[in-house]
Design an enzyme around this catalytic site. Structure first.
Site, PDB file in Angstrom:
ATOM      1  CE  LYS A   1      -0.717   0.055   4.956  1.00  0.00           C
ATOM      2  NZ  LYS A   1      -1.201  -1.001   5.854  1.00  0.00           N
TER       3      LYS A   1
ATOM      4  NE  ARG B   1      -5.991  -0.830  11.886  1.00  0.00           N
ATOM      5  CZ  ARG B   1      -4.976  -0.934  11.016  1.00  0.00           C
ATOM      6  NH1 ARG B   1      -4.150   0.076  10.849  1.00  0.00           N
ATOM      7  NH2 ARG B   1      -4.777  -2.049  10.326  1.00  0.00           N
TER       8      ARG B   1
HETATM    9  C1  LIG Z   1      -0.468  -1.886   6.206  1.00  0.00           C
HETATM   10  C2  LIG Z   1      -0.836  -3.120   6.895  1.00  0.00           C
HETATM   11  C3  LIG Z   1       0.164  -3.999   7.314  1.00  0.00           C
HETATM   12  C4  LIG Z   1       1.635  -3.748   7.092  1.00  0.00           C
HETATM   13  O1  LIG Z   1       2.148  -2.987   8.146  1.00  0.00           O
HETATM   14  P1  LIG Z   1       3.703  -2.605   8.181  1.00  0.00           P
HETATM   15  O2  LIG Z   1       3.881  -1.953   9.506  1.00  0.00           O
HETATM   16  O3  LIG Z   1       3.922  -1.675   7.041  1.00  0.00           O
HETATM   17  O4  LIG Z   1       4.468  -3.861   8.052  1.00  0.00           O
HETATM   18  C5  LIG Z   1      -0.245  -5.164   7.951  1.00  0.00           C
HETATM   19  N1  LIG Z   1      -1.540  -5.419   8.180  1.00  0.00           N
HETATM   20  C6  LIG Z   1      -2.522  -4.588   7.807  1.00  0.00           C
HETATM   21  C7  LIG Z   1      -3.932  -4.953   8.117  1.00  0.00           C
HETATM   22  C8  LIG Z   1      -2.201  -3.418   7.136  1.00  0.00           C
HETATM   23  O5  LIG Z   1      -3.177  -2.612   6.719  1.00  0.00           O
END
Ligand SMILES: *Cc1c(COP(=O)(O)O)cnc(C)c1O
Length: 364
Positions: A36, A131
Protein backbone atom coordinates in the site's frame (compact mmCIF):
# COMPACT_ATOMS: atom_id res chain seq x y z
CA UNK A 1 16.55 15.31 -13.41
CA UNK A 2 13.15 16.50 -12.21
CA UNK A 3 12.57 17.15 -8.49
CA UNK A 4 11.15 16.38 -6.05
CA UNK A 5 11.45 12.68 -6.76
CA UNK A 6 11.41 9.35 -4.97
CA UNK A 7 14.35 7.15 -5.96
CA UNK A 8 13.34 3.52 -5.65
CA UNK A 9 16.11 0.91 -5.72
CA UNK A 10 14.53 -2.45 -6.46
CA UNK A 11 17.78 -4.31 -5.70
CA UNK A 12 17.71 -3.06 -2.10
CA UNK A 13 14.00 -3.81 -1.71
CA UNK A 14 14.69 -7.32 -3.01
CA UNK A 15 17.50 -7.74 -0.48
CA UNK A 16 15.31 -6.56 2.42
CA UNK A 17 12.40 -8.78 1.42
CA UNK A 18 14.59 -11.83 0.79
CA UNK A 19 16.38 -11.41 4.13
CA UNK A 20 13.09 -11.21 6.07
CA UNK A 21 11.53 -14.11 4.13
CA UNK A 22 14.53 -16.29 5.02
CA UNK A 23 14.67 -15.23 8.68
CA UNK A 24 10.96 -15.95 9.14
CA UNK A 25 11.07 -19.20 7.15
CA UNK A 26 13.29 -20.55 9.95
CA UNK A 27 10.23 -20.13 12.19
CA UNK A 28 7.79 -21.55 9.61
CA UNK A 29 6.28 -18.10 9.08
CA UNK A 30 5.39 -16.99 5.55
CA UNK A 31 5.36 -13.35 4.48
CA UNK A 32 2.54 -11.42 2.86
CA UNK A 33 4.23 -8.51 1.07
CA UNK A 34 2.28 -5.30 1.70
CA UNK A 35 2.29 -2.81 -1.18
CA UNK A 36 0.00 0.00 0.00
CA UNK A 37 2.84 2.46 0.64
CA UNK A 38 3.82 2.03 -3.02
CA UNK A 39 0.29 2.59 -4.38
CA UNK A 40 0.29 -1.03 -5.49
CA UNK A 41 3.38 -0.74 -7.70
CA UNK A 42 3.49 -3.79 -10.01
CA UNK A 43 7.31 -3.50 -10.22
CA UNK A 44 7.69 -3.64 -6.45
CA UNK A 45 5.10 -6.42 -6.14
CA UNK A 46 7.12 -8.40 -8.72
CA UNK A 47 10.30 -7.92 -6.67
CA UNK A 48 8.54 -9.07 -3.49
CA UNK A 49 7.30 -12.20 -5.25
CA UNK A 50 10.78 -13.01 -6.57
CA UNK A 51 12.06 -12.58 -3.01
CA UNK A 52 9.67 -15.33 -1.90
CA UNK A 53 6.63 -13.68 -0.33
CA UNK A 54 3.67 -16.05 -0.40
CA UNK A 55 0.98 -13.45 -1.08
CA UNK A 56 0.60 -9.77 -1.92
CA UNK A 57 -1.55 -7.65 0.39
CA UNK A 58 -2.85 -4.11 0.08
CA UNK A 59 -5.38 -2.07 2.03
CA UNK A 60 -6.88 -0.44 -1.09
CA UNK A 61 -8.83 -2.36 -3.70
CA UNK A 62 -7.77 0.21 -6.32
CA UNK A 63 -4.13 -0.80 -5.77
CA UNK A 64 -5.00 -4.49 -6.07
CA UNK A 65 -6.90 -3.74 -9.27
CA UNK A 66 -3.80 -1.97 -10.63
CA UNK A 67 -1.58 -4.98 -9.88
CA UNK A 68 -4.14 -7.41 -11.31
CA UNK A 69 -4.45 -5.44 -14.53
CA UNK A 70 -0.62 -5.52 -14.76
CA UNK A 71 -0.78 -9.32 -14.42
CA UNK A 72 1.11 -9.56 -11.13
CA UNK A 73 0.92 -13.34 -10.59
CA UNK A 74 -0.01 -13.52 -6.91
CA UNK A 75 -2.72 -14.41 -4.47
CA UNK A 76 -4.08 -10.93 -3.68
CA UNK A 77 -5.26 -10.07 -0.20
CA UNK A 78 -7.28 -6.98 0.70
CA UNK A 79 -6.09 -6.13 4.24
CA UNK A 80 -8.74 -3.53 5.09
CA UNK A 81 -12.32 -4.61 5.66
CA UNK A 82 -14.20 -4.04 2.38
CA UNK A 83 -16.70 -1.19 2.03
CA UNK A 84 -20.22 -2.41 1.27
CA UNK A 85 -20.10 -0.13 -1.76
CA UNK A 86 -17.06 -1.99 -3.16
CA UNK A 87 -17.93 -5.67 -2.70
CA UNK A 88 -18.16 -6.30 -6.44
CA UNK A 89 -14.62 -4.96 -7.06
CA UNK A 90 -13.33 -6.87 -4.04
CA UNK A 91 -14.63 -10.17 -5.36
CA UNK A 92 -13.38 -9.35 -8.84
CA UNK A 93 -9.81 -8.36 -7.98
CA UNK A 94 -8.95 -9.87 -4.56
CA UNK A 95 -8.73 -13.59 -3.79
CA UNK A 96 -9.00 -13.02 -0.05
CA UNK A 97 -10.17 -10.11 2.11
CA UNK A 98 -9.80 -9.39 5.84
CA UNK A 99 -13.20 -9.04 7.50
CA UNK A 100 -14.91 -8.20 10.78
CA UNK A 101 -18.58 -7.57 9.85
CA UNK A 102 -21.19 -10.21 8.95
CA UNK A 103 -23.09 -7.68 6.82
CA UNK A 104 -20.04 -7.24 4.63
CA UNK A 105 -19.32 -10.97 4.42
CA UNK A 106 -22.94 -11.60 3.44
CA UNK A 107 -22.67 -9.06 0.58
CA UNK A 108 -19.31 -10.54 -0.48
CA UNK A 109 -20.97 -13.94 -0.66
CA UNK A 110 -23.79 -12.58 -2.85
CA UNK A 111 -21.32 -10.75 -5.08
CA UNK A 112 -19.20 -13.90 -5.43
CA UNK A 113 -22.28 -15.97 -6.19
CA UNK A 114 -23.27 -13.65 -9.06
CA UNK A 115 -19.94 -14.38 -10.78
CA UNK A 116 -19.82 -18.05 -9.71
CA UNK A 117 -16.75 -17.64 -7.49
CA UNK A 118 -15.69 -18.49 -3.97
CA UNK A 119 -14.21 -15.53 -2.07
CA UNK A 120 -11.72 -16.25 0.72
CA UNK A 121 -11.87 -14.39 4.01
CA UNK A 122 -9.62 -13.98 7.02
CA UNK A 123 -11.44 -12.95 10.20
CA UNK A 124 -9.62 -10.30 12.19
CA UNK A 125 -9.61 -10.58 15.99
CA UNK A 126 -9.44 -7.66 18.45
CA UNK A 127 -6.53 -8.31 20.82
CA UNK A 128 -6.12 -4.94 22.50
CA UNK A 129 -4.99 -2.31 19.97
CA UNK A 130 -8.63 -1.27 19.37
CA UNK A 131 -8.52 -0.88 15.62
CA UNK A 132 -10.33 -3.51 13.52
CA UNK A 133 -11.25 -6.89 14.95
CA UNK A 134 -14.04 -9.09 16.27
CA UNK A 135 -14.17 -9.30 20.07
CA UNK A 136 -12.80 -12.63 21.33
CA UNK A 137 -16.10 -13.58 22.95
CA UNK A 138 -17.95 -13.13 19.66
CA UNK A 139 -15.60 -15.21 17.51
CA UNK A 140 -17.28 -18.61 17.66
CA UNK A 141 -20.77 -17.20 16.99
CA UNK A 142 -19.40 -15.18 14.09
CA UNK A 143 -17.73 -18.23 12.57
CA UNK A 144 -20.93 -20.25 12.92
CA UNK A 145 -22.64 -17.62 10.76
CA UNK A 146 -19.74 -17.31 8.32
CA UNK A 147 -19.79 -21.04 7.59
CA UNK A 148 -23.37 -20.69 6.32
CA UNK A 149 -22.49 -18.36 3.44
CA UNK A 150 -22.31 -20.48 0.29
CA UNK A 151 -19.69 -18.49 -1.63
CA UNK A 152 -17.33 -17.69 1.23
CA UNK A 153 -14.33 -19.81 2.25
CA UNK A 154 -12.88 -19.18 5.72
CA UNK A 155 -9.13 -19.13 5.10
CA UNK A 156 -7.96 -18.15 8.52
CA UNK A 157 -7.76 -15.64 11.32
CA UNK A 158 -5.52 -12.68 11.96
CA UNK A 159 -4.90 -9.74 14.21
CA UNK A 160 -3.43 -6.29 13.97
CA UNK A 161 -1.58 -4.61 16.81
CA UNK A 162 0.55 -1.48 17.22
CA UNK A 163 -1.04 0.59 14.44
CA UNK A 164 -3.65 2.54 16.40
CA UNK A 165 -2.64 2.42 20.06
CA UNK A 166 0.92 1.14 19.87
CA UNK A 167 0.13 -2.15 21.67
CA UNK A 168 3.19 -4.40 21.16
CA UNK A 169 2.85 -7.96 19.93
CA UNK A 170 4.09 -10.22 22.75
CA UNK A 171 3.93 -13.75 24.12
CA UNK A 172 0.54 -13.05 25.74
CA UNK A 173 -1.45 -11.66 22.82
CA UNK A 174 0.22 -13.97 20.30
CA UNK A 175 -0.59 -17.07 22.36
CA UNK A 176 -4.19 -15.82 22.62
CA UNK A 177 -4.34 -15.90 18.83
CA UNK A 178 -2.80 -19.39 18.75
CA UNK A 179 -5.25 -20.74 21.31
CA UNK A 180 -8.12 -19.22 19.38
CA UNK A 181 -6.96 -20.99 16.20
CA UNK A 182 -6.93 -24.32 18.07
CA UNK A 183 -10.35 -23.66 19.59
CA UNK A 184 -11.90 -22.80 16.21
CA UNK A 185 -10.47 -25.91 14.57
CA UNK A 186 -11.67 -28.29 17.27
CA UNK A 187 -15.08 -26.61 17.61
CA UNK A 188 -15.88 -26.66 13.91
CA UNK A 189 -13.71 -29.52 12.67
CA UNK A 190 -11.95 -27.37 10.10
CA UNK A 191 -8.40 -26.30 9.26
CA UNK A 192 -7.29 -22.69 9.26
CA UNK A 193 -4.64 -22.22 6.56
CA UNK A 194 -3.67 -18.73 7.67
CA UNK A 195 -2.96 -17.53 11.20
CA UNK A 196 -1.65 -14.07 10.51
CA UNK A 197 -0.01 -12.61 13.61
CA UNK A 198 0.46 -9.04 12.46
CA UNK A 199 2.79 -6.65 10.70
CA UNK A 200 6.38 -5.39 10.79
CA UNK A 201 5.60 -4.55 14.43
CA UNK A 202 5.68 -8.33 15.11
CA UNK A 203 9.27 -8.84 13.92
CA UNK A 204 10.94 -8.28 17.30
CA UNK A 205 8.58 -10.84 18.83
CA UNK A 206 8.91 -13.35 15.97
CA UNK A 207 12.73 -13.23 15.89
CA UNK A 208 13.22 -13.09 19.67
CA UNK A 209 13.15 -16.88 20.05
CA UNK A 210 9.65 -16.72 21.58
CA UNK A 211 7.31 -19.66 21.04
CA UNK A 212 5.62 -19.01 17.69
CA UNK A 213 2.62 -21.27 18.39
CA UNK A 214 0.16 -21.36 15.50
CA UNK A 215 1.27 -18.10 13.88
CA UNK A 216 2.30 -18.95 10.30
CA UNK A 217 2.13 -15.60 8.51
CA UNK A 218 3.17 -11.97 8.95
CA UNK A 219 2.22 -9.04 6.74
CA UNK A 220 5.27 -6.88 6.07
CA UNK A 221 5.36 -3.44 4.48
CA UNK A 222 7.48 -0.90 6.34
CA UNK A 223 10.26 -3.33 7.31
CA UNK A 224 10.77 -4.36 3.68
CA UNK A 225 10.58 -0.88 2.16
CA UNK A 226 12.37 1.11 4.87
CA UNK A 227 14.44 -1.50 6.70
CA UNK A 228 13.09 -0.49 10.09
CA UNK A 229 10.83 -2.05 12.69
CA UNK A 230 7.93 0.29 13.52
CA UNK A 231 7.80 -0.01 17.33
CA UNK A 232 11.00 1.96 18.05
CA UNK A 233 11.81 2.78 14.40
CA UNK A 234 15.22 1.15 14.80
CA UNK A 235 17.09 -0.06 11.70
CA UNK A 236 16.88 -3.84 11.29
CA UNK A 237 20.36 -5.41 11.19
CA UNK A 238 21.38 -6.37 7.67
CA UNK A 239 18.64 -4.39 5.90
CA UNK A 240 18.90 -1.23 3.78
CA UNK A 241 17.21 1.88 5.22
CA UNK A 242 17.74 3.79 1.97
CA UNK A 243 15.99 1.55 -0.55
CA UNK A 244 13.65 4.49 -1.15
CA UNK A 245 14.90 8.08 -0.80
CA UNK A 246 13.41 11.50 -1.51
CA UNK A 247 15.37 14.10 -3.46
CA UNK A 248 14.43 17.81 -3.28
CA UNK A 249 15.94 20.90 -4.90
CA UNK A 250 17.10 24.23 -3.42
CA UNK A 251 15.20 27.28 -4.74
CA UNK A 252 16.53 29.98 -2.38
CA UNK A 253 19.79 30.29 -0.45
CA UNK A 254 20.43 33.32 1.81
CA UNK A 255 21.84 34.33 5.17
CA UNK A 256 18.90 35.31 7.41
CA UNK A 257 18.27 35.95 11.11
CA UNK A 258 17.49 32.81 13.11
CA UNK A 259 14.61 34.68 14.80
CA UNK A 260 11.51 36.01 13.00
CA UNK A 261 10.79 39.73 13.28
CA UNK A 262 7.36 41.13 14.20
CA UNK A 263 4.44 40.06 16.35
CA UNK A 264 4.17 36.26 16.31
CA UNK A 265 0.85 34.49 15.70
CA UNK A 266 0.24 30.96 14.37
CA UNK A 267 2.06 29.82 11.25
CA UNK A 268 0.30 28.00 8.39
CA UNK A 269 0.44 24.65 10.22
CA UNK A 270 0.02 25.94 13.77
CA UNK A 271 3.67 25.56 14.72
CA UNK A 272 5.69 27.69 17.09
CA UNK A 273 8.66 29.56 15.62
CA UNK A 274 12.11 28.84 17.11
CA UNK A 275 12.82 30.53 20.46
CA UNK A 276 16.63 30.54 20.51
CA UNK A 277 18.33 33.49 18.85
CA UNK A 278 21.52 32.26 17.20
CA UNK A 279 22.20 35.40 15.21
CA UNK A 280 22.35 35.13 11.44
CA UNK A 281 22.43 31.67 9.87
CA UNK A 282 22.65 30.27 6.34
CA UNK A 283 19.15 29.27 5.28
CA UNK A 284 18.10 27.36 2.18
CA UNK A 285 14.60 26.61 0.91
CA UNK A 286 13.73 23.36 -0.84
CA UNK A 287 10.78 23.07 -3.23
CA UNK A 288 8.84 20.49 -1.24
CA UNK A 289 6.32 20.82 1.58
CA UNK A 290 3.38 19.39 3.48
CA UNK A 291 1.47 18.88 0.23
CA UNK A 292 4.18 16.50 -1.01
CA UNK A 293 5.33 14.65 2.08
CA UNK A 294 5.43 14.69 5.90
CA UNK A 295 8.30 17.13 6.55
CA UNK A 296 8.80 15.77 10.08
CA UNK A 297 9.27 12.27 8.66
CA UNK A 298 12.30 13.27 6.59
CA UNK A 299 15.80 12.44 7.74
CA UNK A 300 18.34 14.80 6.14
CA UNK A 301 22.05 14.10 5.76
CA UNK A 302 23.85 14.57 9.13
CA UNK A 303 25.24 18.05 8.40
CA UNK A 304 21.81 19.49 7.56
CA UNK A 305 19.00 20.46 9.92
CA UNK A 306 15.33 20.98 9.00
CA UNK A 307 14.19 24.23 10.66
CA UNK A 308 10.73 24.80 9.17
CA UNK A 309 8.09 23.71 6.69
CA UNK A 310 4.94 25.00 5.03
CA UNK A 311 2.70 23.71 2.22
CA UNK A 312 5.28 24.10 -0.54
CA UNK A 313 8.56 24.98 1.22
CA UNK A 314 11.01 23.11 3.41
CA UNK A 315 13.52 25.32 5.21
CA UNK A 316 16.91 23.95 6.18
CA UNK A 317 19.98 25.37 7.86
CA UNK A 318 22.50 25.12 5.05
CA UNK A 319 24.46 27.26 2.63
CA UNK A 320 23.84 24.95 -0.34
CA UNK A 321 23.32 26.99 -3.53
CA UNK A 322 20.18 27.29 -5.65
CA UNK A 323 19.83 24.21 -7.83
CA UNK A 324 21.56 21.86 -5.34
CA UNK A 325 19.78 18.60 -4.54
CA UNK A 326 19.45 17.00 -1.13
CA UNK A 327 18.60 13.34 -0.52
CA UNK A 328 16.48 12.41 2.48
CA UNK A 329 15.61 9.10 4.06
CA UNK A 330 11.91 8.82 4.91
CA UNK A 331 9.71 7.38 7.60
CA UNK A 332 6.46 5.61 6.75
CA UNK A 333 4.31 8.71 6.94
CA UNK A 334 6.64 10.73 4.68
CA UNK A 335 6.83 7.79 2.25
CA UNK A 336 3.04 7.32 2.06
CA UNK A 337 2.44 10.99 1.33
CA UNK A 338 5.27 11.34 -1.20
CA UNK A 339 4.19 8.19 -3.02
CA UNK A 340 0.64 9.55 -3.21
CA UNK A 341 1.57 13.06 -4.37
CA UNK A 342 1.31 13.74 -8.11
CA UNK A 343 3.99 16.42 -7.62
CA UNK A 344 6.64 13.86 -6.63
CA UNK A 345 8.18 11.89 -9.50
CA UNK A 346 8.89 8.20 -8.96
CA UNK A 347 12.17 6.97 -10.42
CA UNK A 348 12.64 3.22 -10.27
CA UNK A 349 16.12 1.70 -10.56
CA UNK A 350 15.91 -1.85 -11.80
CA UNK A 351 18.16 -4.71 -10.78
CA UNK A 352 21.04 -4.12 -13.23
CA UNK A 353 18.98 -5.93 -15.82
CA UNK A 354 19.54 -9.27 -14.10
CA UNK A 355 16.84 -11.42 -12.59
CA UNK A 356 17.57 -13.05 -9.24
CA UNK A 357 17.81 -16.83 -9.23
CA UNK A 358 14.50 -18.61 -8.75
CA UNK A 359 13.58 -19.11 -5.11
CA UNK A 360 13.92 -22.87 -5.19
CA UNK A 361 17.62 -22.42 -5.96
CA UNK A 362 18.18 -20.09 -3.05
CA UNK A 363 16.63 -21.94 -0.11
CA UNK A 364 19.05 -24.34 1.52
C1 LIG B 1 -0.47 -1.89 6.21
C2 LIG B 1 -0.84 -3.12 6.89
C3 LIG B 1 0.16 -4.00 7.31
C4 LIG B 1 1.63 -3.75 7.09
O1 LIG B 1 2.15 -2.99 8.15
P1 LIG B 1 3.70 -2.60 8.18
O2 LIG B 1 3.88 -1.95 9.51
O3 LIG B 1 3.92 -1.67 7.04
O4 LIG B 1 4.47 -3.86 8.05
C5 LIG B 1 -0.24 -5.16 7.95
N1 LIG B 1 -1.54 -5.42 8.18
C6 LIG B 1 -2.52 -4.59 7.81
C7 LIG B 1 -3.93 -4.95 8.12
C8 LIG B 1 -2.20 -3.42 7.14
O5 LIG B 1 -3.18 -2.61 6.72
Amino acid sequence: MTAPRLEIELEKIYHNARTLVELLADHDISVTGITKATLGSPDIAGVLLRAGVSMIGDSRIENIERMRLSHVPATMVLTRSPMLSQVDQVVKYADVSFNTELDVISKLSSAARKVKQIHGIVLMVELGDLREGIMLDDMLDTIREVLRFPNIALKGIGTNLACRSGVSPDATNMSELSSLADLIETTFGLTLDIVSGGSSANLNWALSGAAIGRINNLRLGESILLGREPLQRQPIAGLHTDAITLVAEVIESKVKPSQPCGEIAQSAFGEQPPIIDRGHIPQAILAIGHQDTDPYGLQPPPEIEIIGASSDHLIIESSLPVGAEITFQLNYSALLRAMTSPFVAKVTHFQNGHTPAPISHMIH
